[in-house]
Motif scaffolding. Structure first.
Motif, mmCIF file in Angstrom:
data_model
loop_
_atom_site.group_PDB
_atom_site.id
_atom_site.type_symbol
_atom_site.label_atom_id
_atom_site.label_comp_id
_atom_site.label_asym_id
_atom_site.label_seq_id
_atom_site.Cartn_x
_atom_site.Cartn_y
_atom_site.Cartn_z
ATOM 1 N N VAL A 1 9.686 7.364 -0.005
ATOM 2 C CA VAL A 1 8.785 6.249 -0.679
ATOM 3 C C VAL A 1 8.919 6.528 -2.137
ATOM 4 O O VAL A 1 8.284 7.691 -2.597
ATOM 5 C CB VAL A 1 7.312 6.849 -0.345
ATOM 6 C CG1 VAL A 1 6.322 5.855 -0.873
ATOM 7 C CG2 VAL A 1 6.951 6.507 1.254
ATOM 8 N N LEU B 1 4.607 2.814 5.666
ATOM 9 C CA LEU B 1 4.681 1.232 5.984
ATOM 10 C C LEU B 1 3.142 0.916 6.222
ATOM 11 O O LEU B 1 3.018 -0.325 6.512
ATOM 12 C CB LEU B 1 5.390 1.058 7.279
ATOM 13 C CG LEU B 1 6.789 1.302 6.850
ATOM 14 C CD1 LEU B 1 7.787 1.540 8.384
ATOM 15 C CD2 LEU B 1 7.410 0.264 5.836
ATOM 16 N N GLY B 2 2.085 1.893 6.098
ATOM 17 C CA GLY B 2 0.753 1.424 6.501
ATOM 18 C C GLY B 2 0.328 1.019 7.798
ATOM 19 O O GLY B 2 -0.131 0.038 8.226
ATOM 20 N N GLU C 1 -2.355 -5.644 6.676
ATOM 21 C CA GLU C 1 -1.332 -5.878 5.644
ATOM 22 C C GLU C 1 -1.582 -7.169 4.884
ATOM 23 O O GLU C 1 -1.777 -8.169 5.539
ATOM 24 C CB GLU C 1 0.161 -5.700 6.046
ATOM 25 C CG GLU C 1 1.418 -5.890 5.030
ATOM 26 C CD GLU C 1 2.703 -6.137 5.400
ATOM 27 O OE1 GLU C 1 3.579 -6.243 4.861
ATOM 28 O OE2 GLU C 1 2.952 -5.269 6.634
ATOM 29 N N LEU D 1 -3.248 1.622 0.309
ATOM 30 C CA LEU D 1 -1.955 1.709 -0.107
ATOM 31 C C LEU D 1 -1.104 0.475 -0.566
ATOM 32 O O LEU D 1 -1.196 -0.515 0.029
ATOM 33 C CB LEU D 1 -1.241 2.433 1.368
ATOM 34 C CG LEU D 1 -1.907 3.549 1.910
ATOM 35 C CD1 LEU D 1 -0.907 3.872 3.288
ATOM 36 C CD2 LEU D 1 -1.831 4.974 1.059
ATOM 37 N N THR E 1 3.977 -0.963 0.606
ATOM 38 C CA THR E 1 4.166 -0.518 1.963
ATOM 39 C C THR E 1 5.220 -1.490 2.571
ATOM 40 O O THR E 1 5.429 -1.252 3.802
ATOM 41 C CB THR E 1 2.763 -0.466 2.649
ATOM 42 O OG1 THR E 1 2.162 -1.664 2.319
ATOM 43 C CG2 THR E 1 2.111 0.415 2.402
ATOM 44 N N THR F 1 -1.568 -2.390 1.952
ATOM 45 C CA THR F 1 -2.134 -2.400 3.321
ATOM 46 C C THR F 1 -3.441 -1.504 3.041
ATOM 47 O O THR F 1 -3.467 -0.445 2.405
ATOM 48 C CB THR F 1 -1.168 -1.649 4.218
ATOM 49 O OG1 THR F 1 0.145 -2.405 4.236
ATOM 50 C CG2 THR F 1 -1.567 -1.367 5.407
#
Length: 477
Positions: free
Chosen positions: A184, A253-254, A405, A434, A437, A445
């Motif tokens: 990340v 990636l949430g 998302e 977040l 993502t 997200t």
């Protein structure tokens, strides 16, 4: 804008008879605040702007120093407090073990709680696991997994194996080894000069955004498996230690469950080339997605050689993580005479006693069934209410692990996830927001991960506040 009043939490005797829920006045509302307020300087080293001060918590409710009460929809912030706060049975276990024996250094002494927790977890694996060890955070557990992969191959006489293949985006912890395996960029890039070149990455599964026209989930999964095999052939299978993946991708990636066929396709490649398969269940395991082991919920029968657990394992009452290994790995370590990984607080008796009690309560009270039921309810209510709302790209999840998302520009200030998080906070709800993502930069997200004790009424409150917050923030753009 009027904040939503939080309801009086209903009694839940069938789930947690030992908990006494917080009682709020029936028409309690909360003064609207922003998170950009001026704070008194603090001696703690953390964010430039300290977080709002929490002073107590009960069940799924957190009380702040300024008098406000918040409904917690993220189990303390990172899918940790799976039983909620104030569980008297867990607290008593902690007190009893501390009084009996607070500490034993694992290099000199074993302890009953460590042995009992290991036996409990291994027995639930029904033969897939042979042994377990206990550390103090998910990062420590993943760091230990990386080191264990290296020891395994060295003990087998294959010292040339040095590479690990993981996925982008992915997040596996905050120590240097775990940061290197994860990818990340905002969390990782500052430390890039400290990483070696032994980590390589292939694509994380993001079917909705990444599939080709008319490409099924199964076909997409085969394409990602082919990408992994190409990377293996590039590096030479004889030089690779392991492939690392989360069953359900969490922070990176949430919340992203895998597409159909993904793990069977990936596993076929991993086994063909004789690599170790490491699964990171730090965030998604311990019942979070409706099964004790997350891969049982989403991996279609695929099991790991080495696995990490944390977060819900201790439910936030203690700092504990676990590494579990299958018979193949356990046998090699035992033949070597020692697992070459040691921390001062490894297999800590109090931590192990509490974690075993948390797991026993989770199983005894049927909380994983509640996770499945309340998770389905949350997805259904969010999906129906957010249909057609501007900027909502996807609503997804498994069990009580849900991501919403949002499409919004990455140069928006504040970012969209931060806006929705702040609006939820104003309305009396804790969520996790977040950004980055999709690829580390793009993507917004909102993550929801309520405690396993959540009631239908609390789930509806969470959904309603999130929907209001997302809708209002979208209209402001």
């Amino acid at each position: 804008m009027s904040p939503i009043a939080l309801p009086t939490p209903p009694e839940t005797p069938s789930l947690t008879p030992h908990l006494k829920p917080t009682t709020l006045p029936p028409h309690t509302t909360h003064t609207t605040h922003t998170t950009q307020t001026t704070h008194t300087p603090t001696a703690q080293l953390h964010h430039a702007t300290p977080q709002p001060l929490a002073v107590s918590a009960e069940g799924m409710y957190v009380h702040l120093a300024d008098g406000r009460t918040l409904l917690d929809s993220v189990s303390g912030g990172a899918a940790v407090a799976s039983l909620g706060m104030g569980n008297a049975e867990v607290v008593q276990t902690m007190t009893d073990q501390a009084a009996k024996m607070a500490y034993a250094y694992h290099q000199l002494l074993g302890s009953g709680p460590g042995e009992e927790l290991a036996e409990w977890l291994v027995s639930r694996g029904k033969g897939r696991f042979e042994a377990a060890a206990f550390l103090n955070s998910g990062s420590e557990a993943m760091e230990a997994c990386i080191k264990l992969c290296r020891q395994y191959w060295v003990e087998k006489g294959e010292r040339q194996r040095k590479y690990i293949i993981a996925r982008f985006p992915s997040y596996h912890g905050n120590t240097l080894g775990a940061l290197a395996v994860g990818n990340v960029p905002p969390r990782r890039d500052l430390y890039t000069p400290l990483f070696s070149d032994f980590i390589h990455h292939v694509s994380s599964p993001t079917y909705k955004r990444s599939h080709l026209p008319s490409e099924s989930e199964e076909a997409y999964s085969l394409r990602l498996a082919s990408e992994l095999e190409s990377k293996i052939l590039e590096l030479g299978a004889e030089n690779i230690m392991a492939f690392v993946a989360e069953p359900v991708v969490g922070a990176a990636l949430g919340v992203m469950p895998p597409p159909k066929g993904y793990f069977p396709a990936i596993n076929a490649v991993v086994r063909k080339h004789n690599l170790l398969f490491v699964m990171d269940e730090v965030m998604s395991g311990s019942g979070r997605v409706g099964e004790l082991f997350a891969h049982d919920a989403v991996a279609e029968g695929v099991t790991p050689d080495i696995m990490a657990m944390a977060k819900g394992l201790g439910a936030g009452y203690v700092t504990i993580s676990a590494v579990l290994v299958n018979p193949r790995v356990a046998e090699m370590v035992r033949e070597a005479g020692q697992w070459k990984n040691s921390h001062t607080y490894q297999n800590h008796p109090v931590n192990c006693a509490v974690a075993k009690k948390v797991m026993e309560i989770t199983e005894r009270e049927g909380l994983m069934e509640n996770v499945k039921a309340r998770g389905a309810q949350l997805l259904e209510e969010l999906t129906a209410a957010l249909e057609g709302v501007k900027g909502v790209y996807d609503v997804r999840g498994t069990g009580l692990f849900v991501g919403i998302e949002l499409d919004a520009p990455a140069d928006l200030k504040p970012r969209m996830a931060a806006r929705v998080k702040a609006r939820c906070f104003e309305l009396g709800l804790l969520v996790l927001g977040l950004s980055g993502t999709v690829d580390g930069k793009q993507g917004e997200t909102i993550v929801l991960a309520p405690a396993y004790i959540a009631t239908p009424e609390q789930i509806s409150d969470i959904a309603r506040i999130v929907v209001q917050s997302v809708t209002e923030c979208a209209k402001e753009l």
